[in-house]
Structures are given as C-alpha cells and as structure tokens.
Design a protein around this motif. Sequence first.
Motif, PDB file in Angstrom:
ATOM      1  N   THR A   1       0.807  -1.181  -0.022  1.00 47.73           N
ATOM      2  CA  THR A   1      -0.188   0.107   0.215  1.00 47.73           C
ATOM      3  C   THR A   1       0.803   1.321   0.053  1.00 47.73           C
ATOM      4  OG1 THR A   1      -0.235  -0.149   2.474  1.00 47.73           O
ATOM      5  CG2 THR A   1      -1.932  -1.040   1.080  1.00 47.73           C
ATOM      6  N   GLU A   2       2.096   1.190   0.676  1.00 47.52           N
ATOM      7  CA  GLU A   2       2.902   2.476   0.233  1.00 47.52           C
ATOM      8  C   GLU A   2       3.291   2.750  -0.766  1.00 47.52           C
ATOM      9  OE1 GLU A   2       3.926  -0.451   2.421  1.00 47.52           O
ATOM     10  OE2 GLU A   2       2.948  -0.012   4.251  1.00 47.52           O
ATOM     11  N   THR A   3       3.605   2.101  -1.530  1.00 42.23           N
ATOM     12  CA  THR A   3       4.161   2.583  -3.174  1.00 42.23           C
ATOM     13  C   THR A   3       2.965   2.235  -4.234  1.00 42.23           C
ATOM     14  OG1 THR A   3       5.064   0.156  -3.321  1.00 42.23           O
ATOM     15  CG2 THR A   3       6.409   2.260  -2.244  1.00 42.23           C
ATOM     16  N   SER A   4       1.711   1.819  -3.813  1.00 42.85           N
ATOM     17  CA  SER A   4       0.688   1.207  -4.500  1.00 42.85           C
ATOM     18  C   SER A   4       1.105   0.384  -5.564  1.00 42.85           C
ATOM     19  CB  SER A   4       0.167   2.709  -5.375  1.00 42.85           C
ATOM     20  OG  SER A   4      -0.216   3.561  -4.405  1.00 42.85           O
ATOM     21  N   ARG A   5       1.637  -0.837  -5.138  1.00 39.26           N
ATOM     22  CA  ARG A   5       2.306  -1.845  -5.862  1.00 39.26           C
ATOM     23  C   ARG A   5       1.701  -3.187  -5.561  1.00 39.26           C
ATOM     24  NH1 ARG A   5       6.226  -0.599  -9.393  1.00 39.26           N
ATOM     25  NH2 ARG A   5       6.760   1.561  -9.476  1.00 39.26           N
ATOM     26  N   VAL A   6       1.682  -4.158  -6.474  1.00 38.02           N
ATOM     27  CA  VAL A   6       0.997  -5.473  -6.356  1.00 38.02           C
ATOM     28  C   VAL A   6       2.372  -6.221  -6.812  1.00 38.02           C
ATOM     29  CG1 VAL A   6      -1.196  -5.144  -6.092  1.00 38.02           C
ATOM     30  CG2 VAL A   6      -0.206  -5.476  -8.319  1.00 38.02           C
ATOM     31  N   VAL A   7       2.316  -7.681  -6.111  1.00 35.52           N
ATOM     32  CA  VAL A   7       2.917  -8.914  -6.504  1.00 35.52           C
ATOM     33  C   VAL A   7       2.344  -9.667  -7.123  1.00 35.52           C
ATOM     34  CG1 VAL A   7       5.007 -10.329  -5.933  1.00 35.52           C
ATOM     35  CG2 VAL A   7       4.896  -8.312  -4.862  1.00 35.52           C
TER      36      VAL A   7
END
Length: 112
Positions: free
Chosen positions: A31-37
């Motif tokens: 959530t901190e960098t608006s990314r998903v793995v």
Amino acid sequence: MAKFKIKTGDLVQVITGKNKGEQGKVLRVITETSRVVVEGVNVVTKHKRANAQGEAGGLVKSEAPIHISNVMLGDPETGKPTRVGYRTETVERDGKQKTVRVRVSKSTGKDL
C-alpha cells in the motif's frame, strides 16, 4: 495509506506494460507504494552470491512488484478483466444488524 479494490489472493490481469495480457494471483499488496506482486508476472533474475555457510550462489528468479494501475481484477466466471463496484448488505452477527460492503463485478453483477 490508500485503500485499494484489489486484495491478496485475487485473480488479476495485466492491462499495460511488457506483461500485458498475463493473468495471475495477487501474492502481496504494497500500500505504501501502490504496487502489487502477481504470481508469474514481472519475473526478474537476480544474481546471488554464495555465502560462507555453504549455500550455493547462482541465478534466482522472483516476482517484482508492478503498479496497481497496470492490473485489473478478473471476473471469476468469465476470466476477463472487469471493473469493481460495491453493494451494501445487512447481515446479522451476534444478534446485531451489521452493514457489510460486498465487492461486485460491474460486467456481470456477481459477487467477487
């Protein structure tokens, strides 16, 4: 901290970038960098050095995070990407009425 419509364990499809069209399960939401793995998407190769404890070095492949705007939630029925909406339902828990938000597919109207 931002709130996202994509959760861990969801089936998503990449809609832009070098992995466009690939599908996979969300392993982690950052959530901190608006990314998903995403499993099997954006796989990078890293060189690992051997250490003193006897672990061998070599090439290690792992998934790198991609921006959440580059993925779209997949509809569980059709498998195609869909937008997400919410519907409120009232359910009874512990003898009390509670209002719950349920994620809904915009294309089919089914619960996600």
